[in-house]
Structure formats: structure tokens, C-alpha cells
Design a protein around this motif. Structure first.
Motif, PDB file in Angstrom:
ATOM      1  N   ARG A 125       3.714   7.162  -5.418  1.00 39.72           N
ATOM      2  CA  ARG A 125       3.006   7.085  -4.139  1.00 39.72           C
ATOM      3  C   ARG A 125       3.947   7.431  -2.991  1.00 39.72           C
ATOM      4  N   TYR A 126       3.422   8.212  -2.070  1.00 36.05           N
ATOM      5  CA  TYR A 126       4.151   8.588  -0.862  1.00 36.05           C
ATOM      6  C   TYR A 126       3.303   8.172   0.335  1.00 36.05           C
ATOM      7  N   THR A 127       3.930   7.553   1.318  1.00 35.27           N
ATOM      8  CA  THR A 127       3.201   7.036   2.468  1.00 35.27           C
ATOM      9  C   THR A 127       3.839   7.546   3.751  1.00 35.27           C
ATOM     10  N   TRP A 128       2.979   7.961   4.687  1.00 35.47           N
ATOM     11  CA  TRP A 128       3.436   8.515   5.960  1.00 35.47           C
ATOM     12  C   TRP A 128       2.770   7.805   7.135  1.00 35.47           C
ATOM     13  N   ILE A 185      -4.355   1.428  -1.849  1.00 32.45           N
ATOM     14  CA  ILE A 185      -2.972   0.961  -1.869  1.00 32.45           C
ATOM     15  C   ILE A 185      -3.039  -0.553  -2.025  1.00 32.45           C
ATOM     16  N   GLU A 196      -1.405   7.979   6.237  1.00 30.65           N
ATOM     17  CA  GLU A 196      -1.678   8.914   5.144  1.00 30.65           C
ATOM     18  C   GLU A 196      -0.889   8.504   3.905  1.00 30.65           C
ATOM     19  N   ALA A 197      -1.518   8.667   2.748  1.00 27.73           N
ATOM     20  CA  ALA A 197      -0.847   8.333   1.490  1.00 27.73           C
ATOM     21  C   ALA A 197      -1.267   9.320   0.419  1.00 27.73           C
ATOM     22  N   GLU A 198      -0.398   9.483  -0.555  1.00 27.39           N
ATOM     23  CA  GLU A 198      -0.673  10.386  -1.674  1.00 27.39           C
ATOM     24  C   GLU A 198      -0.293   9.685  -2.968  1.00 27.39           C
ATOM     25  N   HIS A 199      -1.183   9.748  -3.952  1.00 25.27           N
ATOM     26  CA  HIS A 199      -0.909   9.216  -5.277  1.00 25.27           C
ATOM     27  C   HIS A 199      -0.799  10.370  -6.274  1.00 25.27           C
ATOM     28  N   THR A 212       7.802  10.002   7.185  1.00 24.91           N
ATOM     29  CA  THR A 212       7.811   9.338   5.887  1.00 24.91           C
ATOM     30  C   THR A 212       8.194   7.870   6.043  1.00 24.91           C
ATOM     31  N   SER A 254      -8.383   4.931  -0.619  1.00 25.34           N
ATOM     32  CA  SER A 254      -8.240   6.375  -0.727  1.00 25.34           C
ATOM     33  C   SER A 254      -9.292   6.886  -1.690  1.00 25.34           C
ATOM     34  N   TRP A 258       0.277   2.577   8.365  1.00 24.42           N
ATOM     35  CA  TRP A 258       0.422   3.931   7.835  1.00 24.42           C
ATOM     36  C   TRP A 258      -0.875   4.698   8.074  1.00 24.42           C
TER      37      TRP A 258
END
Length: 242
Positions: free
Chosen positions: A212-215, A88, A181-184, A220, A83, A179
Motif C-alpha cells: 500500500r502507498y498513501t499520499w 484502509i 489518495e491510496a494504492e493497493h 508521499t 477504496s 490522506w
């Protein structure tokens, strides 16, 4: 599980083909890199035209679930691990790469109906079930990080039976569930009594926090909070212009 043959109801057959393949991918039955049956194999199994199969595969590719390679076939898409700020990382692989001995301890694992707080954390509205996991990672027998994770069973039903006493949940997810998409979110806190005990540090010591959120295609997969001792960890990102 077999791919059922059903040539009736031609207008929606491609949707059933897509749903069958999508289910196998999202449950982890077909992991990243797995080859999808060739088009002629799907044609034979479903008793349909090549055009019908091609439409289903095209939609799966547009949803970033598979990648189609000329002459090689179609494969479950591998996640892009890098990212803009962080990758990740598999903590087990990260510690091993440092030449240190990896240790893992499952603190708790609970399968339960999602609470309102769980749904808010995962960003889902519908009622469902989750796996709640707390665990600790160590390097050379020294606490390296503690992990607090939720896995949405609507997206990853196989997580309900995965043996997280033997395999860390992050490693299991990276190897079984693709996955897109991910957000930190990176922050810092001071250790409370519980965190201090888990990381073997003093109460009030600084801690690095990564949420961290992963889609996967807007669904989700997991939300995780990782806490590291602040005096022994740093984040490094390198960028190129243009």
C-alpha cells in the motif's frame, strides 16, 4: 506554536496563512476532524482582511486538506477510508471487531537517512529521512500479519518521535495524518525462512501480500507491505452497478 501576526507584504500574506495551517495539518498537530479557527479569529491573529483569509482557506479546500461547512466553519478533512477494492483498515480495530484479542510487537524501528531503495519505494527524488518499522500483529496470540513500513519524515515529521512500541504505526497514521489518495497492490508469495518464522507457518506456505502507498496532495506519506498467512485470509469486495 502560535500563528504569527504580520500584516505586511499583503500579496503573499495569504500564502503564509495557508502554509501555517498546512504545516499543522501535515505534521498531525491538527488531526482529521479538528476545527480550523474561524475566519474572524484568523483575521484578528494575522491583522488582515477577511478576503485574505478566505483565499487561504479556499486553496486549502481545493487541495483537499480541509472541508468548509456552511455556518459550522472549516475542519481538517477526514480521509475517505473506502477504496474501490479495499478499505484502509486499522488492523487493531479489525481484529477487535472479530471478537479476538489483539496483540502487537514492535520488531524494529530505525530512524535513518533514506537510501536509494527507500526513495524508490516511496517515489521521492530528494534526499531526506525516513522511519523504517517492522512489527507483528496477532489475534488471540496467533500471528495475524507482519508489517514492513517506511514513513517519509518530510511529510510526517512527528513520526520521528512517535512511540511505536506502544501504538501500531498504521493506527497512529490513521488517527494523526489525513490522506487523499491510496494504492493497493495485491499479490501472493511463498514464505521464506524469515517470513515463516514471523508468521509461525511452514517455509513455502502461501502468503497474501498487500503493498500500500498513501499520499496527501501528491506528497508521499508512507509505503507499507503487509504479509498474511494465505490459508487464513481472503479479500472480499462488493460492487454496485451504475
Amino acid at each position: 506554536m502560535s500563528l504569527a501576526t504580520d500584516a505586511a507584504d499583503k500579496p503573499t500574506l495569504y500564502k503564509r496563512i495557508r502554509a501555517d495551517i498546512e504545516k499543522r495539518i501535515l505534521t498531525g498537530e491538527w488531526p482529521p476532524g479538528h476545527r480550523i479557527p474561524f475566519e474572524h479569529e484568523l483575521v484578528a491573529r494575522y491583522g488582515c482582511s477577511r478576503m485574505t483569509v478566505n483565499k487561504a482557506l479556499s486553496e486549502l479546500a481545493q487541495a483537499d486538506l480541509i472541508e468548509r461547512r456552511r455556518r459550522a466553519g472549516s475542519f481538517v478533512r477526514r480521509p475517505q477510508h473506502q477504496s474501490a477494492v479495499l478499505k484502509i483498515a486499522d488492523i487493531r480495530a479489525e481484529i477487535t471487531a472479530l471478537g479476538r484479542g489483539y496483540g502487537y510487537e514492535l520488531i524494529s524501528r530505525k530512524l535513518r537517512a533514506a537510501t536509494a531503495a527507500d526513495r524508490e519505494r516511496l517515489g521521492v527524488k530528494k534526499a531526506g529521512k525516513v522511519v523504517s518499522i517492522a512489527c507483528r500483529h496477532s489475534a488471540d496470540n496467533v500471528p495475524f500479519a507482519v508489517e514492513d513500513r517506511l514513513i517519509d519524515l518530510a511529510s510526517v515529521p512527528n513520526a520521528a518521535t512517535a512511540d511505536f512500541s506502544r501504538e501500531p504505526p498504521g493506527s497512529w497514521l490513521l488517527h494523526h495524518v489525513p490522506w487523499t489518495e491510496a494504492e493497493h497492490t495485491i499479490s501472493a508469495i511463498v514464505a521464506d525462512d524469515r517470513t515463516a518464522e514471523a508468521l509461525d507457518i511452514a517455509v513455502g506456505a502461501p502468503c497474501l501480500v498487500i503493498d500500500r502507498y498513501t499520499w496527501r496532495s501528491a506528497r508521499t506519506i508512507t509505503a507499507v507491505r503487509l504479509l498474511y498467512p494465505g490459508d487464513s485470509h481472503r479479500l472480499v469486495a462488493r460492487f454496485k452497478g451504475g
